[in-house]
Scaffold this active site. Structure first.
Site, PDB file in Angstrom:
ATOM      1  N   GLU A 186     -32.071  16.990  10.482  1.00  0.00           N
ATOM      2  CA  GLU A 186     -31.997  18.366   9.991  1.00  0.00           C
ATOM      3  C   GLU A 186     -32.694  18.481   8.642  1.00  0.00           C
ATOM      4  O   GLU A 186     -32.439  17.696   7.733  1.00  0.00           O
ATOM      5  CB  GLU A 186     -30.528  18.786   9.842  1.00  0.00           C
ATOM      6  N   GLU A 203     -25.735  17.201  15.857  1.00  0.00           N
ATOM      7  CA  GLU A 203     -25.733  15.755  15.616  1.00  0.00           C
ATOM      8  C   GLU A 203     -25.604  14.950  16.896  1.00  0.00           C
ATOM      9  O   GLU A 203     -26.132  13.842  16.985  1.00  0.00           O
ATOM     10  CB  GLU A 203     -24.631  15.366  14.628  1.00  0.00           C
ATOM     11  N   PHE A 221     -26.059  13.753   5.899  1.00  0.00           N
ATOM     12  CA  PHE A 221     -25.041  13.110   5.081  1.00  0.00           C
ATOM     13  C   PHE A 221     -24.229  12.216   6.023  1.00  0.00           C
ATOM     14  O   PHE A 221     -23.941  12.636   7.151  1.00  0.00           O
ATOM     15  CB  PHE A 221     -24.080  14.148   4.485  1.00  0.00           C
ATOM     16  N   ALA A 222     -23.842  11.065   5.577  1.00  0.00           N
ATOM     17  CA  ALA A 222     -23.031  10.172   6.409  1.00  0.00           C
ATOM     18  C   ALA A 222     -21.726  10.838   6.827  1.00  0.00           C
ATOM     19  O   ALA A 222     -21.149  10.510   7.863  1.00  0.00           O
ATOM     20  CB  ALA A 222     -22.723   8.879   5.647  1.00  0.00           C
ATOM     21  N   ASP A 223     -21.281  11.796   6.040  1.00  0.00           N
ATOM     22  CA  ASP A 223     -20.034  12.503   6.343  1.00  0.00           C
ATOM     23  C   ASP A 223     -20.042  13.166   7.718  1.00  0.00           C
ATOM     24  O   ASP A 223     -18.987  13.517   8.238  1.00  0.00           O
ATOM     25  CB  ASP A 223     -19.796  13.591   5.291  1.00  0.00           C
ATOM     26  N   PHE A 224     -21.242  13.404   8.272  1.00  0.00           N
ATOM     27  CA  PHE A 224     -21.291  14.103   9.556  1.00  0.00           C
ATOM     28  C   PHE A 224     -21.364  13.148  10.739  1.00  0.00           C
ATOM     29  O   PHE A 224     -21.521  13.568  11.878  1.00  0.00           O
ATOM     30  CB  PHE A 224     -22.477  15.083   9.568  1.00  0.00           C
ATOM     31  N   HIS A 269     -18.349  15.687   1.532  1.00  0.00           N
ATOM     32  CA  HIS A 269     -19.755  15.366   1.256  1.00  0.00           C
ATOM     33  C   HIS A 269     -19.899  14.175   0.312  1.00  0.00           C
ATOM     34  O   HIS A 269     -20.902  14.076  -0.399  1.00  0.00           O
ATOM     35  CB  HIS A 269     -20.465  16.573   0.614  1.00  0.00           C
TER      36      HIS A 269
HETATM   37  C1  LIG Z   1     -22.106  19.108  10.868  1.00  0.00           C
HETATM   38  C2  LIG Z   1     -22.986  19.408   9.697  1.00  0.00           C
HETATM   39  N1  LIG Z   1     -24.294  19.158   9.797  1.00  0.00           N
HETATM   40  C3  LIG Z   1     -25.114  19.433   8.746  1.00  0.00           C
HETATM   41  C4  LIG Z   1     -24.624  19.966   7.580  1.00  0.00           C
HETATM   42  C5  LIG Z   1     -25.551  20.267   6.381  1.00  0.00           C
HETATM   43  N2  LIG Z   1     -25.718  21.709   6.231  1.00  0.00           N
HETATM   44  C6  LIG Z   1     -24.947  22.425   5.396  1.00  0.00           C
HETATM   45  S1  LIG Z   1     -25.237  24.070   5.485  1.00  0.00           S
HETATM   46  C7  LIG Z   1     -26.452  23.839   6.625  1.00  0.00           C
HETATM   47  C8  LIG Z   1     -27.188  25.012   7.195  1.00  0.00           C
HETATM   48  C9  LIG Z   1     -26.254  25.979   7.849  1.00  0.00           C
HETATM   49  O1  LIG Z   1     -26.953  27.058   8.410  1.00  0.00           O
HETATM   50  P1  LIG Z   1     -26.202  28.293   9.020  1.00  0.00           P
HETATM   51  O2  LIG Z   1     -25.158  27.836   9.975  1.00  0.00           O
HETATM   52  O3  LIG Z   1     -27.224  29.209   9.565  1.00  0.00           O
HETATM   53  O4  LIG Z   1     -25.429  28.958   7.800  1.00  0.00           O
HETATM   54  P2  LIG Z   1     -26.054  29.609   6.494  1.00  0.00           P
HETATM   55  O5  LIG Z   1     -26.168  28.515   5.482  1.00  0.00           O
HETATM   56  O6  LIG Z   1     -27.368  30.193   6.848  1.00  0.00           O
HETATM   57  O7  LIG Z   1     -25.063  30.633   6.078  1.00  0.00           O
HETATM   58  C10 LIG Z   1     -26.606  22.486   6.921  1.00  0.00           C
HETATM   59  C11 LIG Z   1     -27.589  21.924   7.877  1.00  0.00           C
HETATM   60  C12 LIG Z   1     -23.240  20.190   7.519  1.00  0.00           C
HETATM   61  N3  LIG Z   1     -22.657  20.650   6.421  1.00  0.00           N
HETATM   62  N4  LIG Z   1     -22.460  19.921   8.596  1.00  0.00           N
END
Ligand SMILES: Cc1ncc(C[n+]2csc(CCOP(=O)(O)OP(=O)(O)O)c2C)c(N)n1
Ligand SMILES: Cc1ncc(C[n+]2csc(CCOP(=O)(O)OP(=O)(O)O)c2C)c(N)n1
Ligand SMILES: [Mg+2]
Ligand SMILES: [Mg+2]
Lengths: 323, 343, 323, 343
Positions: A29, A60, A83-86, A129
């Site tokens: 991602e 994921e 992030f490893a957290d995921f 995180h």
């Molecule tokens: C399971 C997971 N994968 C990746 C992330 C990293 N991450 C945080 S916000 C984000 C984008 C989210 O996009 P969206 O769902 O469209 O929400 P928006 O930020 O646009 O409100 C990502 C990839 C995460 N927090 N959790």
């Protein structure tokens, strides 16, 4: 020797391996358009094309599952976990598929892939995180787990991981990306499964890895001023574990401390301690002490996060208790 | 309960039957392959059932009996270089892809000569040399692996496809969603084949699934979703062919839902307290895919009863040989336990 | 005292707790129509209705996630994982949500739920249906992890788990369901966090739990014939760990062996060993030895599975090595 | 890029404007609530941005600026007893549900008086006392929690609903699929509200998502899927009201997709190398939900400029007070680190 950042070191590893072997590609991602959260993919899409540096959906299980499928059919994928957290999201893919396929199918085909997992504390990122969960993966047969502490090993272990025919989990600590260190020019390959004596000493063995390795070296500095000579071992690989290096050091120093950022209970330190209690207890002149995080989720507030962290002073204090 | 298409009655002339079913376009060898594959699966799994109940086979075993038309129909469109990803109910797919019955049976018996050297068992048979990416003990564990194989195919510039079989129950796993979206957004050559056999273990399909047809979910990924009578091998073959060809042309993934029925228990030994014997018997009598094939080709005078019986006998013999092989094969040595953890 | 099976014991626990507290309900795959794979839910739907004994889709993230949501809003769910092997599917829900919510939200609301996870070897079920993964969960702050070895504790710990306000993971070994044991009539509550001395002895402490506990007791029998007196401790809870009971026993016996079915590397045994090497090393007259599975996925074939298993003889042999 | 509805031009008479927008049916107090909520969110998040950039706030912070009409519009239909489940971008939802700005700001500053005693931070604010089930640092981590709250509601015989907000990016997580199916098959009172702001972090929606509209996925679960202009609070309010009422009547879940745009970086500090400033500016100028609300009510002569300004000023003052409170609040004691691991 030239000094580069940990992030650049991983970038060079990717660049060299993708150049060397066109079966290598990377997906995850937010890696292509902005070069990764820690700049660790910067420039790769321009050089290798968006086909070999793929931005994925937030899926994921698809990232890891597809990497497994591609690895089984002739590719050598690197999958980025953001992030490893995921990793909990795709834990089934990791432990029931990726780790087992080679063994369970009688060795028919290997699963040559690397999971890159940025982990650890940075910036008060709080409970979801900031985690260090490497210990789970050392309990899963079939995986190799590497975890560099400096730019040279970051490069060398990533290159070795990409070339390994077994699935490798590559933990890279978020707070290390911007740190600098000497990295030789040209091919750098760190052996998987070999720990390194990062500093020689005679009074106590201090085993660590990843970001905590730097803290351990600082603790050794502090103690040097108190006439305690600390031998620091950088594990580098936590599965398979390099018992020999640890046991040889403890045989010499007669004391063992293990330090890691992860919570102490059930951590990698427990395994190291147990190996020595089983195979080297006669070397010991003191209890084996583990330094790790307290048994709590990672808190957000600065003073709490500070209290949560392992520090050089905490490590030094644990060592002082052995004399 | 779904309504199955009625099978062609014996009152039509052979010519009419052939026309109606479009049988003229089928080479005789393909028809023979259909029949032989379905029969091989049937007799293989009957033998496995028998030997499991006799205590010769351990572990968990799930039979493909009654669903043969799906594996045989779909996989007849594939070459050795195409990939399939199977499930816990995997013998049928594996046989249809051309696996060696002896090594399959030996694996199920836990023998050294088995596909996995006896380390996998029924739920983990794979034959990577023929593009069979593996059965899977995790329901829904295969969707993304298939997607990945299709991704590799595409990156390697080949025009192979990747077919993933899955149950009605598996369609509710999140992995379905993630794989379908990724395959669609990257236009990967994947065919998602749902074997809707009305049950996930003890649970009737409609009590856990929020749509009438799994195929209705395809639209949510911008891919075609097609429903077919899964016990009619001709229909399965033809519909899957269109979707496979489409994938080969680079037009992306699609979903084929095959309506069928699980006539056996979920696993061998299932007490089946969740349904009545009448429900099961009705399907067995009226809708067996092998019976239906036989009727059609007999009505169409494409094969004689004797010819069919000969094929049946030869398939049965192969299974007997596989059984003999498996029984006589050796158990793995203990050293094998420690081998192959790493590549 | 009456003897009932482990399966019946869990059934009584469910029955009594669902009768006592109408907020308690249970959901999982294939639990209502056929009473669960091990008969552990038999009769509950008739007594409490399909609303309180719910068959779910094959959607482990939904099962655990929905249980969390219901627990947060006034219910006390029990979620069944079918086989512990599938916990990887919902690992994110377990470690990032269920375990952390109470702490991360500053204690605003607890998450009173139980995850039931049938684990372990049975019937040559092979790599994906035979696993013991309890060690992961002892490394996750916020979870309690219980793991009974006999019908009485199966009942007592399940009842205590349902009443606990923290999330509890309840591992129940598949091979135990049909075993019989004495269970007192009426209310049985086993304390969470307390190990039990299952057999007193003076020469060596043998720590175990779950199915392996029975094997340990058999090993103690074998050794009794050789004049070695083994003190057997049944951990019962692996997080939080009852250090006191273990240390007190080792102080008495001066020797420690830990046995479990899970792979040895990174297992619960490592933590037990490390605790004693840290806090009780002076008690020891011998190395601390761990008996566990080899570092391989679970193989299918009978002789391989047999070789993989921990047995009373292997445990006895490990103990003999200490003298 | 999606095309947003144009806002009502100033050329119509006030009466016409009110008729066209159906404004007559809105009590003045509700309109004031809309405005106050949106403004409070806006000024709260502007303040957070400012203080983050000034180094006073640590951690990760995601702003809701530009998407206020969604939280304000949807949540205006809810009571305190209804539940919402939020995301990493959660300040807007939390404010709309009626949370205390002081405790929110204190939490973002990591102070003892914060909602989570400083242990959570921006990504983990929750207020269980008002049915706010929590922000979530895991994208897609909230779907199933919302489903579970709805299940509890149903088992408890209440008629409350559970609303889960999620992004376009989150719609590709398997948890969406599992929650949607479970909610639909059990007829649970859940409203899935997709905030399609065109980006998931650096990734444009259409490059990772296989359908034009997330709402198109609803049919795959047998639930209604509705698309609405997410920057038009009237439209959001009305469409969500219908779906919420439906859920309260026991008719099950549905999905509302709100088309909007993320005008700020993904997080405060995002270098935003993946899009042009022009792209962003265009939306800011033409499609700000607060501007659009103001134009409508001014055109309809429902509020005067002065009245609006007064509301704005009072909202700003509340935020200032929250900031003061947070700054002056104490940091948690170290003992707090060890408290609350278990209940
Ligand atoms: C399971 C997971 N994968 C990746 C992330 C990293 N991450 C945080 S916000 C984000 C984008 C989210 O996009 P969206 O769902 O469209 O929400 P928006 O930020 O646009 O409100 C990502 C990839 C995460 N927090 N959790
Ligand atoms: C992730 C996961 N959850 C649960 C199970 C247990 N299980 C094995 S088969 C099965 C039913 C599968 O039903 P379906 O997908 O319809 O396939 P069928 O057996 O009908 O062919 C279940 C619940 C599993 N193996 N994996
Ligand atoms: Mg089925
Ligand atoms: Mg978005």
């Amino acid at each position: 020797m030239r000094e580069i950042t940990f992030s650049q070191a991983t970038l060079e590893a990717m660049d060299e391996e993708m150049t060397r072997d066109e079966r290598v590609f990377v997906m995850g991602e937010d890696i292509a358009r902005q070069g990764g959260i820690f700049g660790q993919f910067k420039g790769l899409p321009d050089k290798f094309g968006k086909d070999r540096v793929k931005d994925t959906p937030i899926s994921e299980t698809a990232i890891v599952g597809a990497a497994i499928g591609a690895a089984l059919t002739g590719m050598r994928p690197v999958a980025d976990m953001h992030f490893a957290d995921f990793m909990g999201v795709c834990m089934d893919e990791i432990f029931n598929q990726m780790a087992k396929i080679h063994y369970m199918f009688g060795g028919q085909r290997s699963v040559p892939m690397v999971l890159r997992a940025p982990d650890g504390l940075i910036n008060q990122a709080a409970a979801q995180h900031s985690q260090s969960i490497e210990a789970w993966f050392m309990h899963i047969p079939g995986l190799k787990v590497v975890i560099p502490s400096n730019p040279a090993d970051a490069k060398g272990l990533l290159k070795s991981a990409i070339r390994d025919d077994s699935p490798v989990i590559y933990f890279e600590h978020k707070a290390l990306f911007n740190t600098r260190g000497a990295v030789p020019d040209g091919e750098v390959l760190s052996p998987i499964g070999k720990a390194k004596v990062a500093r020689e000493g005679s009074d106590v063995t201090l085993v660590s890895y990843s970001h905590c390795m730097g803290l351990s070296l600082k603790a050794a500095d502090i103690l040097a001023g108190e006439d305690v000579s600390v031998e620091c071992i950088d594990l580098r690989t936590i599965s398979p574990i390099d018992k020999e290096t640890i046991l040889a050091s403890v045989a010499k120093t007669t004391r063992l401390v293990i330090a890691h950022e992860a919570v102490k209970q059930g951590g990698v330190g427990a395994e190291i301690s147990a190996i020595v209690a089983e195979e080297g207890i006669d070397f010991l002149d003191a209890p084996i002490v583990r330094v790790g995080a307290p048994f709590t989720p990672v808190p957000f507030a600065r003073p709490l996060e500070q209290a949560y962290r392992v520090t050089p002073e905490k490590i030094a204090e644990a060592i002082r208790g052995l004399f | 309960m779904i309504i199955f298409r009625k099978r062609g009655g014996g009152s039509l002339s052979a010519k009419k039957v052939k026309e109606k079913k479009g049988l003229n376009k089928y080479p005789r060898t393909l028809l023979e392959q259909f029949y032989r594959t379905m029969l091989t699966i049937r007799s293989f799994d009957k033998k496995v059932e028998e030997k499991f109940l006799a205590g010769e086979i351990p572990g968990f075993v799930h039979l493909y009996i009654g669903e043969e038309a799906i594996a045989a129909g779909v996989i007849s469109n594939l070459s050795r270089e195409d990939y399939i990803q199977s499930t816990h109910r995997g013998h049928g797919h594996t046989i249809a892809k051309g696996a060696d019955l002896k090594r399959m049976m030996a694996e199920i018996f836990g023998k050294k000569e088995g596909y996995c050297k006896g380390k996998g068992g029924s739920m983990h048979i794979a034959d990577l040399s023929i593009g069979m990416l593996g059965a899977n003990g995790v329901v829904g564990g295969g969707f993304n692996i298939a997607t990945g194989a299709a991704l590799a195919t595409k990156m390697q510039g080949k025009n192979n496809v990747s077919v993933v079989f899955f149950g009605d129950g598996a369609s509710n796993r999140g992995t379905f969603h993630e794989a379908a979206n990724m395959a669609a957004v990257w236009d990967l050559p994947v065919l998602f084949v749902c074997e809707n056999n009305q049950y996930a273990s003890t649970t009737p399909y409609m009590t856990t699934t929020s749509v009438e047809n799994i195929a209705d979910r395809a639209a949510g990924y911008g891919m075609p979703g097609v429903i077919v009578d899964g016990n009619d091998i001709f229909a399965v073959y033809e519909e899957s062919q269109k979707l496979i060809d489409r994938a080969r042309r680079g037009e992306g993934p699609s979903l084929l839902e095959c309506k069928t029925y699980r006539v056996k228990g979920h696993y061998v030994g299932d007490p089946e307290r969740y349904r009545t014997k009448e429900e099961v018997d009705k399907v067995c009598e009226s809708n067996d895919p092998i019976d239906r094939f036989e009727c059609t080709v007999l009505d169409g005078k494409l094969f004689s009863r004797e010819e069919l019986d000969a094929i049946k006998a030869s398939a049965g013999k192969e299974v007997e040989k596989a059984l003999e092989f498996a029984r006589n094969a050796e158990e793995p040595e203990i050293s094998e336990l420690f081998a192959g953890v790493y590549a």
